[in-house]
Design an enzyme around this catalytic site. Structure first.
Site, mmCIF file in Angstrom:
data_model
loop_
_atom_site.group_PDB
_atom_site.id
_atom_site.type_symbol
_atom_site.label_atom_id
_atom_site.label_comp_id
_atom_site.label_asym_id
_atom_site.label_seq_id
_atom_site.Cartn_x
_atom_site.Cartn_y
_atom_site.Cartn_z
ATOM 1 C CE1 TYR A 66 -3.465 -3.163 1.106
ATOM 2 C CE2 TYR A 66 -4.390 -1.128 -0.460
ATOM 3 C CZ TYR A 66 -4.294 -2.356 0.189
ATOM 4 O OH TYR A 66 -5.363 -3.546 -0.184
ATOM 5 N NE ARG A 69 -2.872 -0.116 -4.878
ATOM 6 C CZ ARG A 69 -3.938 -0.546 -4.156
ATOM 7 N NH1 ARG A 69 -4.005 -1.544 -3.636
ATOM 8 N NH2 ARG A 69 -5.060 0.049 -4.767
ATOM 9 C CD GLN A 104 -15.960 -1.031 -8.287
ATOM 10 O OE1 GLN A 104 -15.899 -2.075 -7.961
ATOM 11 N NE2 GLN A 104 -16.108 -0.669 -9.665
ATOM 12 C CG ASN A 105 -10.843 3.943 -9.387
ATOM 13 O OD1 ASN A 105 -11.023 2.827 -9.317
ATOM 14 N ND2 ASN A 105 -11.172 4.660 -10.169
ATOM 15 C CB VAL A 106 -8.526 3.270 -2.887
ATOM 16 C CG1 VAL A 106 -9.541 2.385 -2.637
ATOM 17 C CG2 VAL A 106 -7.166 2.726 -3.609
ATOM 18 C CG HIS A 122 -13.796 -0.532 -3.193
ATOM 19 N ND1 HIS A 122 -13.751 -1.443 -4.197
ATOM 20 C CD2 HIS A 122 -15.166 -1.190 -2.638
ATOM 21 C CE1 HIS A 122 -14.688 -2.076 -4.365
ATOM 22 N NE2 HIS A 122 -15.616 -1.911 -3.367
ATOM 23 C CB CYS A 133 -6.531 3.367 19.452
ATOM 24 S SG CYS A 133 -5.308 4.029 18.637
ATOM 25 C CB CYS A 156 -2.600 2.160 21.389
ATOM 26 S SG CYS A 156 -2.941 1.461 19.605
ATOM 27 C CB THR A 194 -15.620 -1.294 -13.106
ATOM 28 O OG1 THR A 194 -15.598 -2.163 -11.923
ATOM 29 C CG2 THR A 194 -16.867 -0.898 -13.343
HETATM 30 C C1 BV8 Z 1 -18.066 -7.874 1.194
HETATM 31 C C2 BV8 Z 1 -8.890 -3.172 -1.552
HETATM 32 C C3 BV8 Z 1 -19.397 -9.117 2.730
HETATM 33 C C4 BV8 Z 1 -8.937 -1.825 -1.823
HETATM 34 C C5 BV8 Z 1 -10.531 -4.413 -3.229
HETATM 35 C C6 BV8 Z 1 -18.616 -14.827 -4.408
HETATM 36 C C7 BV8 Z 1 -19.667 -14.176 -5.352
HETATM 37 C C8 BV8 Z 1 -19.899 -12.813 -5.016
HETATM 38 C C9 BV8 Z 1 -19.384 -12.101 -4.105
HETATM 39 C C10 BV8 Z 1 -18.397 -12.595 -3.526
HETATM 40 C C11 BV8 Z 1 -17.973 -14.125 -3.360
HETATM 41 N N1 BV8 Z 1 -17.095 -14.281 -2.668
HETATM 42 C C12 BV8 Z 1 -16.641 -13.111 -2.175
HETATM 43 C C13 BV8 Z 1 -17.377 -12.177 -2.153
HETATM 44 C C14 BV8 Z 1 -17.566 -10.803 -1.964
HETATM 45 C C15 BV8 Z 1 -16.133 -10.180 -2.540
HETATM 46 C C16 BV8 Z 1 -16.283 -10.147 -3.951
HETATM 47 O O1 BV8 Z 1 -17.256 -9.480 -4.593
HETATM 48 N N2 BV8 Z 1 -15.302 -11.035 -4.528
HETATM 49 C C17 BV8 Z 1 -15.223 -11.005 -5.948
HETATM 50 C C18 BV8 Z 1 -13.988 -10.985 -6.581
HETATM 51 C C19 BV8 Z 1 -15.983 -12.328 -6.379
HETATM 52 N N3 BV8 Z 1 -16.569 -8.767 -1.958
HETATM 53 C C20 BV8 Z 1 -16.097 -8.388 -0.970
HETATM 54 O O2 BV8 Z 1 -15.425 -8.911 0.023
HETATM 55 C C21 BV8 Z 1 -16.474 -7.052 -0.569
HETATM 56 N N4 BV8 Z 1 -17.025 -7.138 1.071
HETATM 57 O O3 BV8 Z 1 -18.623 -8.402 0.343
HETATM 58 O O4 BV8 Z 1 -18.353 -8.083 2.556
HETATM 59 C C22 BV8 Z 1 -19.630 -8.905 4.141
HETATM 60 C C23 BV8 Z 1 -21.072 -9.179 4.512
HETATM 61 C C24 BV8 Z 1 -21.361 -9.295 5.805
HETATM 62 C C25 BV8 Z 1 -20.517 -8.820 6.646
HETATM 63 C C26 BV8 Z 1 -19.043 -8.826 6.447
HETATM 64 C C27 BV8 Z 1 -18.688 -8.755 5.171
HETATM 65 C C28 BV8 Z 1 -15.351 -5.964 -0.343
HETATM 66 C C29 BV8 Z 1 -14.863 -5.690 -1.654
HETATM 67 C C30 BV8 Z 1 -13.892 -4.605 -1.691
HETATM 68 C C31 BV8 Z 1 -12.461 -5.541 -1.863
HETATM 69 N N5 BV8 Z 1 -11.570 -4.570 -1.984
HETATM 70 N N6 BV8 Z 1 -9.562 -3.944 -3.033
HETATM 71 C C32 BV8 Z 1 -7.546 -1.983 -2.959
HETATM 72 O O5 BV8 Z 1 -6.568 -2.434 -2.372
HETATM 73 O O6 BV8 Z 1 -7.652 -1.046 -3.751
HETATM 74 S S1 BV8 Z 1 -11.321 -5.114 -4.588
HETATM 75 C C33 BV8 Z 1 -10.384 -4.241 -5.976
HETATM 76 O O7 BV8 Z 1 -11.303 -4.690 -6.925
HETATM 77 C C34 BV8 Z 1 -10.350 -2.987 -5.993
HETATM 78 O O8 BV8 Z 1 -10.891 -2.102 -4.823
HETATM 79 C C35 BV8 Z 1 -11.031 -2.288 -7.129
HETATM 80 O O9 BV8 Z 1 -11.662 -1.145 -6.842
HETATM 81 C C36 BV8 Z 1 -12.099 -3.444 -7.277
HETATM 82 C C37 BV8 Z 1 -12.903 -3.513 -8.679
HETATM 83 O O10 BV8 Z 1 -11.866 -3.765 -9.394
HETATM 84 P P1 BV8 Z 1 -11.949 -2.914 -10.799
HETATM 85 O O11 BV8 Z 1 -11.941 -1.292 -10.569
HETATM 86 O O12 BV8 Z 1 -13.161 -3.215 -11.679
HETATM 87 O O13 BV8 Z 1 -10.613 -2.975 -11.424
HETATM 88 P P2 BV8 Z 1 -10.047 -4.117 -12.432
HETATM 89 O O14 BV8 Z 1 -8.685 -4.293 -12.677
HETATM 90 O O15 BV8 Z 1 -10.912 -5.393 -11.957
HETATM 91 O O16 BV8 Z 1 -10.628 -3.941 -13.891
HETATM 92 C C38 BV8 Z 1 -10.346 -2.610 -14.549
HETATM 93 C C39 BV8 Z 1 -11.226 -2.609 -15.812
HETATM 94 O O17 BV8 Z 1 -10.824 -1.258 -16.354
HETATM 95 C C40 BV8 Z 1 -11.233 -3.541 -16.828
HETATM 96 O O18 BV8 Z 1 -12.697 -3.947 -17.380
HETATM 97 C C41 BV8 Z 1 -10.302 -3.059 -17.958
HETATM 98 O O19 BV8 Z 1 -10.720 -3.596 -19.109
HETATM 99 C C42 BV8 Z 1 -10.836 -1.523 -17.765
HETATM 100 N N7 BV8 Z 1 -9.970 -0.740 -18.505
HETATM 101 C C43 BV8 Z 1 -8.405 -0.874 -18.631
HETATM 102 N N8 BV8 Z 1 -7.904 0.308 -19.149
HETATM 103 C C44 BV8 Z 1 -8.903 1.202 -19.340
HETATM 104 C C45 BV8 Z 1 -10.099 0.701 -18.628
HETATM 105 N N9 BV8 Z 1 -11.550 1.235 -18.878
HETATM 106 C C46 BV8 Z 1 -11.481 2.352 -19.318
HETATM 107 N N10 BV8 Z 1 -10.485 3.207 -19.881
HETATM 108 C C47 BV8 Z 1 -9.023 2.720 -19.633
HETATM 109 N N11 BV8 Z 1 -7.945 3.207 -20.306
HETATM 110 ZN ZN ZN Z 2 -3.441 3.126 18.287
#
Ligand code: BV8
Ligand code: ZN
Length: 255
Positions: A66, A69, A104-106, A122, A133, A156, A194
Site C-alpha cells: 500500500y 501504491r 471503487q477507486n482509492v 472502497h 485504537c 498504542c 470497471t
Molecule cells: C463484502 C481493496 C461482505 C482496496 C478491493 C462470490 C460471489 C460474489 C461476491 C463474493 C464472492 N466471494 C466473495 C465475495 C465478496 C467479495 C467479492 O465481490 N469478490 C469477488 C472478487 C467475487 N466482496 C467483498 O469481499 C466486499 N465485501 O462483500 O463484504 C460482508 C458481508 C457481511 C459481513 C461482512 C462482510 C469487499 C469488496 C472490496 C474489496 N477490495 N480492493 C484496494 O486495495 O484498492 S477489490 C479491488 O477490485 C479494488 O478495490 C477495485 O476497486 C475493485 C474492482 O476492480 P476494478 O476497479 O473493476 O478494476 P479491474 O482491474 O478489475 O478492472 C479494470 C477495468 O478497467 C477492466 O474492465 C479493463 O478492461 C478496464 N480498463 C482498462 N483500461 C481502461 C479501462 N477502462 C477504461 N479506460 C481505460 N483506459
Molecule cells: Zn493505536
C-alpha cells in the site's frame, strides 16, 4: 469509437445521472488496474494482500504494497476522463439535474479533477488508521514504514492499516446506501472502467437497470456487465468521456 445515439438522447433528457467508476478510469493517469494483464493482481492474488488475514499474517508485506501504491499517487494526476466526469457533473447540475459519482477507486483522482459528489465505496489510500485504537495515522506514521518493522501507532503501538475496504469487510454503510439510492433513481447510469466483478459495488449498475435506467458501459473490453448494459462503448475513458461530454454539451445548447 462509436457513441450511443440512444445514450446521448437519454442524457439530454435525464433528470438524474449516476456513475460507477473502477480502476480503468485511472489507468490513463498511470495507476495500474487490478485484473488487466499488466494489473496489480498479476503478481499477487487479492486474498494474499487485500484482506485482514493477509495483513495480520504479514503486515509488513501488505503495508509495503500500500505504501508503494500511495507513493505513486504523488506522481500522478487526473486524466481527461476524470476531468470529463467533472464537466458532466457541471452540465447535468446546470440543467437542474442531479449527479452522483460512486467510485471503487482509492486514489482520490476524481476529487482532484473537480468532481464534487463522490462516494468512495472502497475507502481511500490517502488515509490510514490504527487497527486497535482506530486513531487516524499521521503522515509520519504512514511513512514511518521501514523494511523489517511494520508501521505502528505512536499512541498504542497497534498496527497501522490503509483506510481501504478489504475482501470480507463491509463497505462504508452510508456511502453504499447513497450509491444504491442514486442507482435506483437514475435515468442514466454510466459504468466506466470497471470489470464489474467485485460486489456489492458491481451490483449498482444492475440495480439501476432493474429500476429502468439507461445503463451505458465504457470499457475497452467486455465485462460481466456488458450483456446487461443498454449500450456498451468499446473505448478508453480518456477518449470516450470527453467525446460524450462534448456531444452532450452541443445537444444541450441546441435544445
Ligand atoms: C463484502 C481493496 C461482505 C482496496 C478491493 C462470490 C460471489 C460474489 C461476491 C463474493 C464472492 N466471494 C466473495 C465475495 C465478496 C467479495 C467479492 O465481490 N469478490 C469477488 C472478487 C467475487 N466482496 C467483498 O469481499 C466486499 N465485501 O462483500 O463484504 C460482508 C458481508 C457481511 C459481513 C461482512 C462482510 C469487499 C469488496 C472490496 C474489496 N477490495 N480492493 C484496494 O486495495 O484498492 S477489490 C479491488 O477490485 C479494488 O478495490 C477495485 O476497486 C475493485 C474492482 O476492480 P476494478 O476497479 O473493476 O478494476 P479491474 O482491474 O478489475 O478492472 C479494470 C477495468 O478497467 C477492466 O474492465 C479493463 O478492461 C478496464 N480498463 C482498462 N483500461 C481502461 C479501462 N477502462 C477504461 N479506460 C481505460 N483506459
Ligand atoms: Zn493505536
Amino acid at each position: 469509437m462509436q457513441l450511443s445515439a440512444e445514450g446521448i438522447d437519454a442524457l439530454v433528457s435525464a433528470d438524474s445521472v449516476a456513475v460507477l467508476t473502477g480502476a480503468g478510469v485511472s489507468a490513463e493517469s498511470g495507476v495500474p488496474t487490478f485484473r488487466d494483464p499488466d494489473g496489480l493482481w498479476q503478481q499477487f492474488k487479492p486474498e494474499e494482500l487485500a484482506s485482514m488475514n493477509a495483513f495480520l499474517a504479514n503486515p509488513e508485506l501488505v503495508q509495503r504494497w500500500y505504501a508503494e501504491r500511495r507513493n505513486l499517487l504523488d506522481e500522478v494526476s487526473p486524466n481527461a476522463g476524470h476531468l470529463a466526469l467533472a464537466d458532466l457533473e457541471r452540465l447535468v447540475t446546470e440543467k437542474g439535474g442531479s449527479f452522483h459519482l460512486t467510485t471503487q477507486n482509492v486514489d482520490g483522482l476524481h476529487q482532484a479533477a473537480g468532481s464534487n459528489n463522490v462516494g468512495e465505496v472502497h475507502g481511500s489510500l490517502r488515509r490510514s488508521y490504527c487497527v486497535d485504537c482506530k486513531r487516524k495515522a499521521t503522515t509520519k506514521e504512514m511513512k514511518s514504514f521501514r523494511s523489517g518493522t511494520p508501521a505502528r501507532c505512536s499512541a498504542c503501538d497497534g498496527l497501522i492499516r490503509p483506510d481501504v475496504v478489504w475482501f470480507g469487510e463491509m463497505l462504508p454503510a452510508e456511502v453504499l446506501q447513497a450509491g444504491e439510492n442514486v442507482a435506483r433513481n437514475a435515468d442514466v447510469y454510466l459504468s466506466v472502467g470497471t470489470s464489474a466483478e467485485v460486489y456489492p459495488a458491481a451490483g449498482l449498475p444492475l440495480l439501476a437497470r432493474d429500476a429502468g435506467a439507461f445503463v451505458m458501459e465504457i470499457n475497452p473490453r467486455k465485462t460481466a456487465l456488458t450483456p446487461y448494459a443498454s449500450a456498451s462503448i468499446r473505448g478508453t475513458s480518456a477518449t470516450v468521456l470527453p467525446e460524450l461530454v462534448k456531444t452532450l454539451s452541443r445537444r444541450l445548447e441546441m435544445s
